[in-house]
Design a protein around this motif. Structure first.
Motif, mmCIF file in Angstrom:
data_model
loop_
_atom_site.group_PDB
_atom_site.id
_atom_site.type_symbol
_atom_site.label_atom_id
_atom_site.label_comp_id
_atom_site.label_asym_id
_atom_site.label_seq_id
_atom_site.Cartn_x
_atom_site.Cartn_y
_atom_site.Cartn_z
ATOM 1 N N ALA A 196 15.888 82.503 -7.579
ATOM 2 C CA ALA A 196 17.100 83.188 -7.127
ATOM 3 C C ALA A 196 16.991 83.584 -5.660
ATOM 4 O O ALA A 196 17.990 83.594 -4.935
ATOM 5 C CB ALA A 196 17.352 84.422 -7.991
ATOM 6 N N GLN A 197 15.785 83.893 -5.214
ATOM 7 C CA GLN A 197 15.573 84.323 -3.832
ATOM 8 C C GLN A 197 15.434 83.150 -2.869
ATOM 9 O O GLN A 197 15.370 83.347 -1.658
ATOM 10 C CB GLN A 197 14.317 85.203 -3.761
ATOM 11 N N THR A 198 15.407 81.935 -3.404
ATOM 12 C CA THR A 198 15.209 80.758 -2.556
ATOM 13 C C THR A 198 16.297 79.709 -2.757
ATOM 14 O O THR A 198 16.068 78.516 -2.538
ATOM 15 C CB THR A 198 13.822 80.141 -2.816
ATOM 16 N N GLY A 199 17.482 80.144 -3.194
ATOM 17 C CA GLY A 199 18.623 79.240 -3.229
ATOM 18 C C GLY A 199 18.995 78.682 -4.577
ATOM 19 O O GLY A 199 19.894 77.837 -4.671
ATOM 20 N N TYR A 200 18.343 79.134 -5.660
ATOM 21 C CA TYR A 200 18.664 78.630 -6.993
ATOM 22 C C TYR A 200 18.894 79.801 -7.945
ATOM 23 O O TYR A 200 18.118 80.028 -8.888
ATOM 24 C CB TYR A 200 17.528 77.753 -7.520
ATOM 25 N N PRO A 201 19.951 80.559 -7.730
ATOM 26 C CA PRO A 201 20.164 81.774 -8.527
ATOM 27 C C PRO A 201 20.511 81.527 -9.991
ATOM 28 O O PRO A 201 20.418 82.443 -10.803
ATOM 29 C CB PRO A 201 21.336 82.462 -7.814
ATOM 30 N N HIS A 202 20.912 80.301 -10.334
ATOM 31 C CA HIS A 202 21.305 80.020 -11.716
ATOM 32 C C HIS A 202 20.528 78.831 -12.273
ATOM 33 O O HIS A 202 21.038 78.090 -13.118
ATOM 34 C CB HIS A 202 22.809 79.756 -11.791
ATOM 35 N N ALA A 203 19.288 78.679 -11.833
ATOM 36 C CA ALA A 203 18.458 77.575 -12.324
ATOM 37 C C ALA A 203 18.129 77.761 -13.794
ATOM 38 O O ALA A 203 18.086 78.884 -14.310
ATOM 39 C CB ALA A 203 17.165 77.505 -11.504
ATOM 40 N N ALA A 204 17.892 76.649 -14.468
ATOM 41 C CA ALA A 204 17.502 76.709 -15.879
ATOM 42 C C ALA A 204 16.169 77.427 -16.021
ATOM 43 O O ALA A 204 15.293 77.349 -15.146
ATOM 44 C CB ALA A 204 17.389 75.288 -16.438
#
Length: 211
Positions: free
Chosen positions: A164-172
């Motif tokens: 979330a802190q590196t550009g993927y706030p909704h990653a699986a």
């Protein structure tokens, strides 16, 4: 309704659909799966690892308290199946080379067991790999030594915090034994390379020069 108005309505509807589809793709996007990486991407990863520029955030193996499989040890640890899987993940890292690599784990039993299974020795345990949250990104960079790779055995929630802190706030949510690989250069600049699932090490290293 005029022909021109019909065309405008149709165009507007099409643009809305495109925006919704694009927005959903961005909303749900996850780091790339490196198990299917091409030869060029694999070679780049190997070069970065050999230069000591990679951090791996590894989720612990299968939890005993959330599985019907037999426990490997204490009830708050991992299963026997998870221990075997962690050994296999460790072999992937060993093939990459661990001569210039630091290993740190969360103090939880399941992460400590996973780290020991991976490398046949206890890892340094530090609380920040269990608490995670907003400081995590900076903590990871701060613990990365120049020209040394860093393997962090942690929890799915912590990996989600980092993503979330590196550009993927909704990653699986990360799977048991999966590794999030991150490139960090000498200036502390960070780039997520992708995910290696527990069963993907063989395909990732296939055809590489590492033994």
């Amino acid at each position: 309704m005029t022909s021109r108005l019909i065309k405008l309505v149709s165009l507007s509807a099409a643009l809305v659909v495109v925006a919704l589809v694009s927005g959903f793709a961005y909303w749900s996007r996850s780091p790339v799966n490196l198990g299917g990486a091409n030869a060029e991407d694999r070679s780049q990863l190997l070069r970065q690892w050999q230069a000591g520029e990679v951090v791996a955030l590894v989720r612990h193996a299968e939890r005993c308290d959330r599985s019907s499989n037999p426990c490997f040890g204490p009830a708050d640890g991992i299963t026997k199946v998870g221990n075997d899987a962690a050994i296999a993940v460790g072999q992937g890292f060993i093939r990459l080379g661990m001569e210039q690599a630091d290993v740190i784990s969360s103090p939880a039993t399941r992460t400590a067991q996973t780290a020991h299974a991976m490398f046949s020795k206890d890892a340094i345990a530090q609380d920040w790999l269990a608490s995670c949250g907003k400081p995590l990104r900076n903590d990871v960079v701060a613990h990365k030594r120049a020209h040394h790779n860093l393997v962090l055995v942690t929890h799915s929630g912590c990996i989600s915090d980092f993503e979330a802190q590196t550009g993927y706030p909704h990653a699986a949510t990360s799977e048991y034994g999966s590794s999030l690989l991150v490139h960090i250069d000498e200036k502390g600049e960070l780039k997520i390379l992708g995910i290696v699932k527990a069963d993907d090490w063989k395909s990732l290293l296939q055809g590489s020069s590492v033994q």
